[in-house]
Design a protein around this motif. Structure first.
Motif, PDB file in Angstrom:
ATOM      1  N   UNK A  98       0.839  -1.197   0.000  1.00 44.49           N
ATOM      2  CA  UNK A  98       0.000   0.000   0.000  1.00 44.49           C
ATOM      3  C   UNK A  98       0.874   1.247   0.000  1.00 44.49           C
ATOM      4  N   UNK A  99       0.315   2.311  -0.552  1.00 41.65           N
ATOM      5  CA  UNK A  99       0.989   3.612  -0.500  1.00 41.65           C
ATOM      6  C   UNK A  99       1.206   3.941   0.968  1.00 41.65           C
ATOM      7  N   UNK A 100       2.442   4.133   1.333  1.00 41.74           N
ATOM      8  CA  UNK A 100       2.774   4.340   2.728  1.00 41.74           C
ATOM      9  C   UNK A 100       3.013   5.813   2.998  1.00 41.74           C
ATOM     10  N   UNK A 101       2.372   6.338   4.000  1.00 38.66           N
ATOM     11  CA  UNK A 101       2.623   7.699   4.441  1.00 38.66           C
ATOM     12  C   UNK A 101       3.340   7.594   5.773  1.00 38.66           C
ATOM     13  N   UNK A 102       4.382   8.364   5.932  1.00 39.66           N
ATOM     14  CA  UNK A 102       5.116   8.342   7.194  1.00 39.66           C
ATOM     15  C   UNK A 102       4.234   8.987   8.249  1.00 39.66           C
ATOM     16  N   UNK A 103       3.888   8.225   9.256  1.00 43.26           N
ATOM     17  CA  UNK A 103       2.953   8.696  10.274  1.00 43.26           C
ATOM     18  C   UNK A 103       3.668   8.988  11.590  1.00 43.26           C
ATOM     19  N   UNK A 104       4.229  10.135  11.719  1.00 43.04           N
ATOM     20  CA  UNK A 104       4.794  10.555  13.001  1.00 43.04           C
ATOM     21  C   UNK A 104       5.914   9.688  13.504  1.00 43.04           C
ATOM     22  N   UNK A 105       6.686   9.070  12.609  1.00 41.57           N
ATOM     23  CA  UNK A 105       7.784   8.212  13.020  1.00 41.57           C
ATOM     24  C   UNK A 105       9.057   8.965  13.353  1.00 41.57           C
ATOM     25  N   UNK A 106       8.975  10.265  13.426  1.00 44.15           N
ATOM     26  CA  UNK A 106      10.140  11.050  13.803  1.00 44.15           C
ATOM     27  C   UNK A 106      10.385  10.823  15.288  1.00 44.15           C
ATOM     28  N   UNK A 107      11.493  10.176  15.586  1.00 41.41           N
ATOM     29  CA  UNK A 107      11.813   9.894  16.982  1.00 41.41           C
ATOM     30  C   UNK A 107      12.692  10.996  17.549  1.00 41.41           C
ATOM     31  N   UNK A 108      12.732  11.055  18.863  1.00 42.28           N
ATOM     32  CA  UNK A 108      13.608  12.042  19.494  1.00 42.28           C
ATOM     33  C   UNK A 108      15.080  11.705  19.238  1.00 42.28           C
ATOM     34  N   UNK A 109      15.389  10.433  19.074  1.00 44.90           N
ATOM     35  CA  UNK A 109      16.762  10.041  18.758  1.00 44.90           C
ATOM     36  C   UNK A 109      17.166  10.605  17.394  1.00 44.90           C
ATOM     37  N   UNK A 110      16.274  10.449  16.390  1.00 38.50           N
ATOM     38  CA  UNK A 110      16.548  11.000  15.060  1.00 38.50           C
ATOM     39  C   UNK A 110      16.660  12.514  15.134  1.00 38.50           C
ATOM     40  N   UNK A 111      15.760  13.130  15.867  1.00 35.97           N
ATOM     41  CA  UNK A 111      15.766  14.588  16.018  1.00 35.97           C
ATOM     42  C   UNK A 111      17.062  15.060  16.678  1.00 35.97           C
ATOM     43  N   UNK A 112      17.525  14.338  17.676  1.00 30.99           N
ATOM     44  CA  UNK A 112      18.780  14.671  18.347  1.00 30.99           C
ATOM     45  C   UNK A 112      19.955  14.578  17.378  1.00 30.99           C
ATOM     46  N   UNK A 113      20.013  13.504  16.598  1.00 33.09           N
ATOM     47  CA  UNK A 113      21.097  13.346  15.623  1.00 33.09           C
ATOM     48  C   UNK A 113      21.048  14.458  14.577  1.00 33.09           C
ATOM     49  N   UNK A 114      19.853  14.799  14.122  1.00 32.77           N
ATOM     50  CA  UNK A 114      19.717  15.893  13.158  1.00 32.77           C
ATOM     51  C   UNK A 114      20.194  17.211  13.759  1.00 32.77           C
ATOM     52  N   UNK A 115      19.830  17.462  15.006  1.00 34.70           N
ATOM     53  CA  UNK A 115      20.224  18.713  15.671  1.00 34.70           C
ATOM     54  C   UNK A 115      21.738  18.797  15.837  1.00 34.70           C
ATOM     55  N   UNK A 116      22.358  17.690  16.203  1.00 32.97           N
ATOM     56  CA  UNK A 116      23.819  17.680  16.346  1.00 32.97           C
ATOM     57  C   UNK A 116      24.478  17.922  14.995  1.00 32.97           C
ATOM     58  N   UNK A 117      24.014  17.181  13.979  1.00 33.92           N
ATOM     59  CA  UNK A 117      24.631  17.284  12.647  1.00 33.92           C
ATOM     60  C   UNK A 117      24.514  18.688  12.067  1.00 33.92           C
ATOM     61  N   UNK A 118      23.395  19.353  12.317  1.00 36.15           N
ATOM     62  CA  UNK A 118      23.195  20.679  11.724  1.00 36.15           C
ATOM     63  C   UNK A 118      23.819  21.806  12.543  1.00 36.15           C
ATOM     64  N   UNK A 119      24.365  21.492  13.712  1.00 36.10           N
ATOM     65  CA  UNK A 119      24.897  22.561  14.558  1.00 36.10           C
ATOM     66  C   UNK A 119      26.406  22.501  14.775  1.00 36.10           C
ATOM     67  N   UNK A 120      27.068  21.554  14.163  1.00 30.07           N
ATOM     68  CA  UNK A 120      28.510  21.414  14.383  1.00 30.07           C
ATOM     69  C   UNK A 120      29.272  22.658  13.928  1.00 30.07           C
ATOM     70  N   UNK A 121      28.828  23.270  12.841  1.00 30.18           N
ATOM     71  CA  UNK A 121      29.515  24.476  12.361  1.00 30.18           C
ATOM     72  C   UNK A 121      29.426  25.629  13.361  1.00 30.18           C
TER      73      UNK A 121
END
Length: 187
Positions: A98-121
């Protein structure tokens, strides 16, 4: 340093966080209120924290962090973006799925990794602040606020684009993250 100069620095530093926030808004259709609030808090918080850390640690570990910062950003965002592209490919290879829609699977772990990666500079900016004697608490607060506001706006822009592109939003989001990862290696 004047406030408008710090705001411009904050805008410049926030661009990766804005792109990731927009991507998150685009692909995660079921974002809960806590995740919508969490993104600007995480991204702004880390953008504000890293200049403080850079200011405090100055010359101690700056060489190591700045030497490997691009590789770290590449690995984190490249992994997340590649995983999204692999998921799109798997769905494409399995037409019965079935056509899959991402339903709120953004975890705090992913969010933390994204925040670290985007703030190193921002760590490097903190080192520069120590060299020119900037009030780092004041500057970091403005940078954090600027990034938080920009990220919040980007989430809603991403949601709008996600609604426009529907099934292609995960593909577009994965490509955006991989491109940011590649850009970090190039410079």
């Amino acid at each position: 340093m004047r406030i408008w100069e710090i705001i411009l620095i904050g805008l410049g530093l926030s661009m990766d966080a804005v792109a990731v926030s927009m991507t998150n808004g685009m692909i995660y259709k079921g974002l809960t209120k806590d995740k919508v609030i969490g993104m600007p808090v995480f991204f702004g918080g880390f953008q504000g924290f890293m200049p403080l850390l850079g200011f405090l640690l100055g010359g101690l570990i700056s060489g190591i962090i700045t030497q490997y910062a691009n590789i770290l950003v590449f690995l984190i965002l490249g992994f997340i973006g590649s995983k999204m592209l692999i998921d799109v490919y798997k769905d494409y290879k399995n037409p019965e799925a079935e056509e899959k829609v991402v339903e709120g699977n953004l975890t705090y772990k992913t969010l933390l990794l994204q925040a670290i990666a985007t703030s190193i500079d921002a760590f490097t900016v903190g080192i520069g602040f120590s060299a020119i004697g900037v009030n780092v608490v004041y500057a970091s607060s403005i940078i954090a606020l600027t990034t938080g506001v920009c990220s919040l706006v980007a989430i809603f822009v991403g949601k709008k684009f996600g609604n426009m592109f529907e099934s292609k939003s995960t593909l577009i989001g994965g490509i955006i993250l991989v491109l940011i990862a590649i850009k970090s290696l190039i410079g």
